[in-house]
Design a protein around this motif. Structure first.
Motif, short mmCIF file in Angstrom:
data_model
loop_
_atom_site.label_atom_id
_atom_site.label_comp_id
_atom_site.label_asym_id
_atom_site.label_seq_id
_atom_site.Cartn_x
_atom_site.Cartn_y
_atom_site.Cartn_z
N LEU A 47 0.86 -1.18 0.00
CA LEU A 47 0.00 0.00 0.00
C LEU A 47 0.89 1.23 0.00
CD1 LEU A 47 -2.74 1.45 0.26
CD2 LEU A 47 -2.54 1.16 2.75
N VAL A 48 0.75 2.06 -1.03
CA VAL A 48 1.52 3.30 -1.15
C VAL A 48 0.58 4.47 -0.85
CG1 VAL A 48 2.86 4.78 -2.69
CG2 VAL A 48 3.05 2.29 -2.88
N VAL A 49 0.96 5.29 0.13
CA VAL A 49 0.15 6.43 0.52
C VAL A 49 0.93 7.70 0.22
CG1 VAL A 49 -1.27 7.40 2.35
CG2 VAL A 49 -0.65 4.97 2.44
N GLU A 50 0.50 8.41 -0.81
CA GLU A 50 1.24 9.58 -1.29
C GLU A 50 0.26 10.51 -1.99
OE1 GLU A 50 3.47 12.31 -1.89
OE2 GLU A 50 4.81 10.67 -1.34
N ASP A 51 0.28 11.79 -1.61
CA ASP A 51 -0.64 12.75 -2.24
C ASP A 51 -0.01 13.48 -3.43
OD1 ASP A 51 1.05 14.12 -0.45
OD2 ASP A 51 -0.39 15.76 -0.22
N ASP A 52 1.29 13.37 -3.61
CA ASP A 52 1.95 13.99 -4.76
C ASP A 52 1.87 13.01 -5.93
OD1 ASP A 52 3.85 16.06 -5.98
OD2 ASP A 52 4.96 14.17 -6.23
N LEU A 53 1.16 13.40 -6.98
CA LEU A 53 0.87 12.50 -8.10
C LEU A 53 2.13 11.97 -8.78
CD1 LEU A 53 -1.38 11.15 -9.66
CD2 LEU A 53 -1.49 13.15 -11.13
N LEU A 54 3.13 12.82 -8.98
CA LEU A 54 4.37 12.37 -9.63
C LEU A 54 5.09 11.33 -8.79
CD1 LEU A 54 6.38 12.53 -11.95
CD2 LEU A 54 7.47 14.46 -10.78
N THR A 55 5.23 11.60 -7.50
CA THR A 55 5.89 10.63 -6.61
C THR A 55 5.10 9.33 -6.56
OG1 THR A 55 6.76 12.46 -5.28
CG2 THR A 55 6.81 10.28 -4.29
N LEU A 56 3.79 9.43 -6.52
CA LEU A 56 2.94 8.23 -6.50
C LEU A 56 3.15 7.40 -7.77
CD1 LEU A 56 0.71 6.60 -5.10
CD2 LEU A 56 -0.96 8.07 -6.25
N ARG A 57 3.20 8.06 -8.91
CA ARG A 57 3.42 7.34 -10.18
C ARG A 57 4.79 6.67 -10.20
NH1 ARG A 57 0.95 11.60 -14.56
NH2 ARG A 57 -1.24 11.04 -14.23
N ILE A 58 5.80 7.37 -9.71
CA ILE A 58 7.15 6.80 -9.68
C ILE A 58 7.19 5.57 -8.78
CG2 ILE A 58 9.52 7.21 -8.86
CD1 ILE A 58 9.11 10.17 -9.81
N LEU A 59 6.62 5.68 -7.59
CA LEU A 59 6.61 4.55 -6.66
C LEU A 59 5.84 3.37 -7.25
CD1 LEU A 59 6.05 6.47 -3.32
CD2 LEU A 59 8.08 5.17 -3.95
N ASN A 60 4.67 3.65 -7.83
CA ASN A 60 3.89 2.57 -8.46
C ASN A 60 4.68 1.89 -9.57
OD1 ASN A 60 1.50 2.58 -6.95
ND2 ASN A 60 0.61 4.22 -8.15
N PHE A 61 5.33 2.68 -10.40
CA PHE A 61 6.11 2.12 -11.51
C PHE A 61 7.25 1.23 -11.00
CE2 PHE A 61 9.77 2.35 -14.38
CZ PHE A 61 9.22 1.81 -15.53
#
Length: 130
Positions: free
Chosen positions: A8-22
């Motif tokens: 589970l990744v909890v991040e409100d910054d969309l760019l950081t969230l995309r990087i972590l997901n990738f």
């Protein structure tokens, strides 16, 4: 992919969230995400992840509140707390006092980050096996 470890990744910054997901999906993990602390707690109850990665600064509930909830209700789930460089003073200590298993400053090195993820997931497997 049903046997993939759930993160589970909890991040409100969309760019950081995309990087972590990738980064995490590329390694074969099943990734679920939340953009605020309240959503994170709800998702945690539903998916019961193998690992939680949370930013400190979040809407509705902070990453420290997410960490505290996780450790109070799912003490076996490791938590990595993320924080932007410069926000660490006192935050690191508070995160560890609440039960965080690791702390990563942003920006982070993706390879080092993955090593930390793998290390915590291996530790979790060892604890369960014992």
């Amino acid at each position: 992919m049903s046997n993939a470890e759930k993160i589970l990744v909890v991040e409100d910054d969309l760019l950081t969230l995309r990087i972590l997901n990738f980064i995490l999906k590329k390694e074969g993990y099943a990734v679920s995400s939340a953009k605020n602390g309240l959503d994170a707690i709800e998702r945690m109850n539903v998916i019961q992840p193998d690992l939680v990665i949370t930013d400190v600064m979040l809407p509705l509930k902070s990453g420290l509140e997410v960490t505290s909830y996780c450790k109070d209700h799912f003490s076996h789930i490791p938590v990595i707390v993320l924080s932007a460089l410069g926000e660490e003073e006192g935050t690191v200590t508070r995160a560890f006092k609440l039960g965080a298993d690791d702390f990563v400053a942003k920006p982070f090195n993706p390879n080092e980050f993955l090593l930390r993820v793998k290390r915590l997931l291996m530790k979790k497997e060892v604890r369960i096996a014992i």
